[in-house]
Design an enzyme around this catalytic site. Structure first.
Site, PDB file in Angstrom:
ATOM      1  N   GLU A  83      28.172  36.287  42.971  1.00  0.00           N
ATOM      2  CA  GLU A  83      27.607  36.667  44.260  1.00  0.00           C
ATOM      3  C   GLU A  83      27.034  38.078  44.216  1.00  0.00           C
ATOM      4  OE1 GLU A  83      30.343  34.057  47.283  1.00  0.00           O
ATOM      5  OE2 GLU A  83      31.033  36.042  46.725  1.00  0.00           O
TER       6      GLU A  83
ATOM      7  N   CYS B  40      37.333  38.424  36.817  1.00  0.00           N
ATOM      8  CA  CYS B  40      37.645  39.786  36.375  1.00  0.00           C
ATOM      9  C   CYS B  40      38.986  39.764  35.668  1.00  0.00           C
ATOM     10  CB  CYS B  40      37.710  40.719  37.580  1.00  0.00           C
ATOM     11  SG  CYS B  40      37.929  42.450  37.127  1.00  0.00           S
TER      12      CYS B  40
ATOM     13  N   CYS C  77      43.577  43.097  40.003  1.00  0.00           N
ATOM     14  CA  CYS C  77      44.138  43.948  41.066  1.00  0.00           C
ATOM     15  C   CYS C  77      44.774  43.029  42.111  1.00  0.00           C
ATOM     16  CB  CYS C  77      43.050  44.806  41.703  1.00  0.00           C
ATOM     17  SG  CYS C  77      42.227  45.873  40.515  1.00  0.00           S
TER      18      CYS C  77
ATOM     19  N   CYS D 236      42.700  41.751  45.259  1.00  0.00           N
ATOM     20  CA  CYS D 236      41.294  41.361  45.100  1.00  0.00           C
ATOM     21  C   CYS D 236      41.107  39.854  44.899  1.00  0.00           C
ATOM     22  CB  CYS D 236      40.719  42.117  43.912  1.00  0.00           C
ATOM     23  SG  CYS D 236      39.038  41.637  43.540  1.00  0.00           S
TER      24      CYS D 236
ATOM     25  N   GLU E  65      34.622  44.079  36.375  1.00  0.00           N
ATOM     26  CA  GLU E  65      34.707  45.489  35.997  1.00  0.00           C
ATOM     27  C   GLU E  65      33.498  45.754  35.093  1.00  0.00           C
ATOM     28  OE1 GLU E  65      36.477  48.478  36.302  1.00  0.00           O
ATOM     29  OE2 GLU E  65      34.999  49.084  34.811  1.00  0.00           O
TER      30      GLU E  65
ATOM     31  N   SER F 219      31.361  51.310  40.277  1.00  0.00           N
ATOM     32  CA  SER F 219      32.760  51.309  40.682  1.00  0.00           C
ATOM     33  C   SER F 219      33.602  50.809  39.507  1.00  0.00           C
ATOM     34  CB  SER F 219      32.920  50.378  41.883  1.00  0.00           C
ATOM     35  OG  SER F 219      34.276  50.284  42.223  1.00  0.00           O
TER      36      SER F 219
ATOM     37  N   SER G 142      38.262  53.384  41.520  1.00  0.00           N
ATOM     38  CA  SER G 142      39.108  52.635  42.433  1.00  0.00           C
ATOM     39  C   SER G 142      40.524  53.188  42.274  1.00  0.00           C
ATOM     40  CB  SER G 142      39.034  51.147  42.014  1.00  0.00           C
ATOM     41  OG  SER G 142      39.690  50.363  42.932  1.00  0.00           O
ATOM     42  N   LEU G 143      40.939  54.020  43.221  1.00  0.00           N
ATOM     43  CA  LEU G 143      42.205  54.756  43.056  1.00  0.00           C
ATOM     44  C   LEU G 143      43.356  54.049  43.774  1.00  0.00           C
ATOM     45  CD1 LEU G 143      43.517  57.487  42.071  1.00  0.00           C
ATOM     46  CD2 LEU G 143      43.129  58.303  44.389  1.00  0.00           C
TER      47      LEU G 143
ATOM     48  N   CYS H  42      34.033  45.316  49.628  1.00  0.00           N
ATOM     49  CA  CYS H  42      34.538  45.634  48.302  1.00  0.00           C
ATOM     50  C   CYS H  42      35.783  44.809  47.940  1.00  0.00           C
ATOM     51  CB  CYS H  42      34.881  47.118  48.274  1.00  0.00           C
ATOM     52  SG  CYS H  42      35.340  47.694  46.677  1.00  0.00           S
TER      53      CYS H  42
END
Ligand code: SF4
Length: 334
Positions: A85, A105, A109, A112, A152, A182, A205-206, A329
């Site tokens: 997408e 990915c 995370c 996500c 990523e 990012s 991305s913290l 995001c």
């Protein structure tokens, strides 16, 4: 090899003069016309050879879209039927395009939707570039682009070639300053990115300033710890005078306490004379199926921002333009 290189080689293999390539590229990028049949400056014979050799011209084909006043989310199918997408976001007087770099990915995370798909494969250079070429050929004005879609980007070796095409003056000619990457802090190629594209914007991305807590949200912290990632970003800030963005999604009761404000501002102050180049982007969370995390909410976000600002930290609450079509995001999925 990307399709523009293939085109150059093909034209040379049939003994066409080298300016032919420039003519075709001019048609695609200046006139936004990629249909060989409409390139009347070429002979009929050449038009038909090119059509035969380069059809379909785009490596992505649109199979769905959601449109809202905030923009448009497009679902693309790839040659192997995988789906990715891309999102067009409309701001007051400019447009930004958010692109994907992988199918799924591998960093997984916790919060996500893409991470929950697992990793399928890297996108090819053409698949990355053609997400934008699709919009370009539709006549869209491209002001900025970001790689905040699926995947990523720094984990995909083809990503660097794609950045080359996006920034080359002969092709898209997008200034590095208008490209936002990012990353979770993918160490093996982070330095390469900064060296090869010194004016590019990097957003880390913290999501939590404390390594152990961050690891629960982002298991990649174990492999690529903040203590190794931040010095590279600070080097980028100092050497190339670029802002560093820290993306911070606020999760209720997880990373939104006063101690997180202290931890975050301490982390930034530790960057010494580059600290003023750090900028925190607070992001609202949109729930993902199968994940128990919940959003802190607007009120908490405003409070969090004001507390960071009291500590001298530049902070912005990012508008979640993707909300109405779930393209915010970390929300892209098929
Ligand atoms: S947030 Fe980004 S890096 Fe993390 S799993 Fe999702 S797509 Fe991958």
């Amino acid at each position: 090899m990307n399709k523009f290189e293939r085109l150059r080689l093909f034209l040379s293999s049939i003994q066409e003069p080298s300016y032919r390539f420039d003519q075709i590229i001019g048609s695609i990028f200046l006139k936004k016309e990629a249909d060989f049949e409409s390139m009347f400056f070429l002979s009929k014979e050449l038009r038909s050879k090119l059509k035969q050799e380069f059809t379909p011209f785009l490596a992505v084909s649109r199979v769905g879209e959601k449109v809202s006043s905030q923009g448009e989310k497009v679902l693309f199918s790839l040659f192997d039927s995988e789906k990715i997408e891309s999102v067009k976001m409309i701001y007051r007087d400019w447009q930004s395009f958010c692109l994907s770099s992988q199918v799924g990915c591998l960093t997984n995370c916790l919060f996500c939707a893409t991470g929950k798909m697992g990793f399928k494969r890297n996108l090819t250079t053409d698949e990355i570039v053609d997400q934008l070429l699709y919009f370009h050929l539709k006549g869209e004005e491209i002001d900025t682009i970001s790689f905040m879609g699926m995947g990523e980007p720094l984990a995909n070796p083809n990503f660097f070639e794609a950045l080359g095409v996006l920034t080359a003056s002969q092709f898209f000619n997008i200034s590095q300053r208008k490209i936002n990457i990012s990353t979770v802090g993918f160490l093996p190629t982070l330095k390469q990115l900064i060296n090869d594209f010194p004016s590019i914007n990097v957003a880390l991305s913290l999501n939590n300033p404390f390594p152990q807590e961050r690891q629960r949200l982002m298991p990649i912290e174990k492999r690529f710890p903040l203590k190794k990632v931040l010095p590279i970003l600070t080097y980028h800030a100092r050497k190339n005078r670029r802002k560093i963005f820290l993306a911070y999604i606020l999760f209720s009761g997880v990373n939104d306490a006063p101690r997180h404000i202290q931890g975050l501002s301490g982390l930034i102050r530790d960057q010494g004379e580059a600290a003023y180049l750090y900028h925190v982007n607070l992001i609202d969370y949109h729930p993902v199926a199968g994940c128990s995390l919940t959003a802190s909410g607007r009120k908490k976000m405003t409070w969090f921002k004001s507390q960071l600002e009291k500590q001298g930290i530049k902070t912005t609450i990012r508008r979640s333009l993707g909300l109405s079509f779930q393209g915010a995001c970390g929300q892209l999925r098929t």
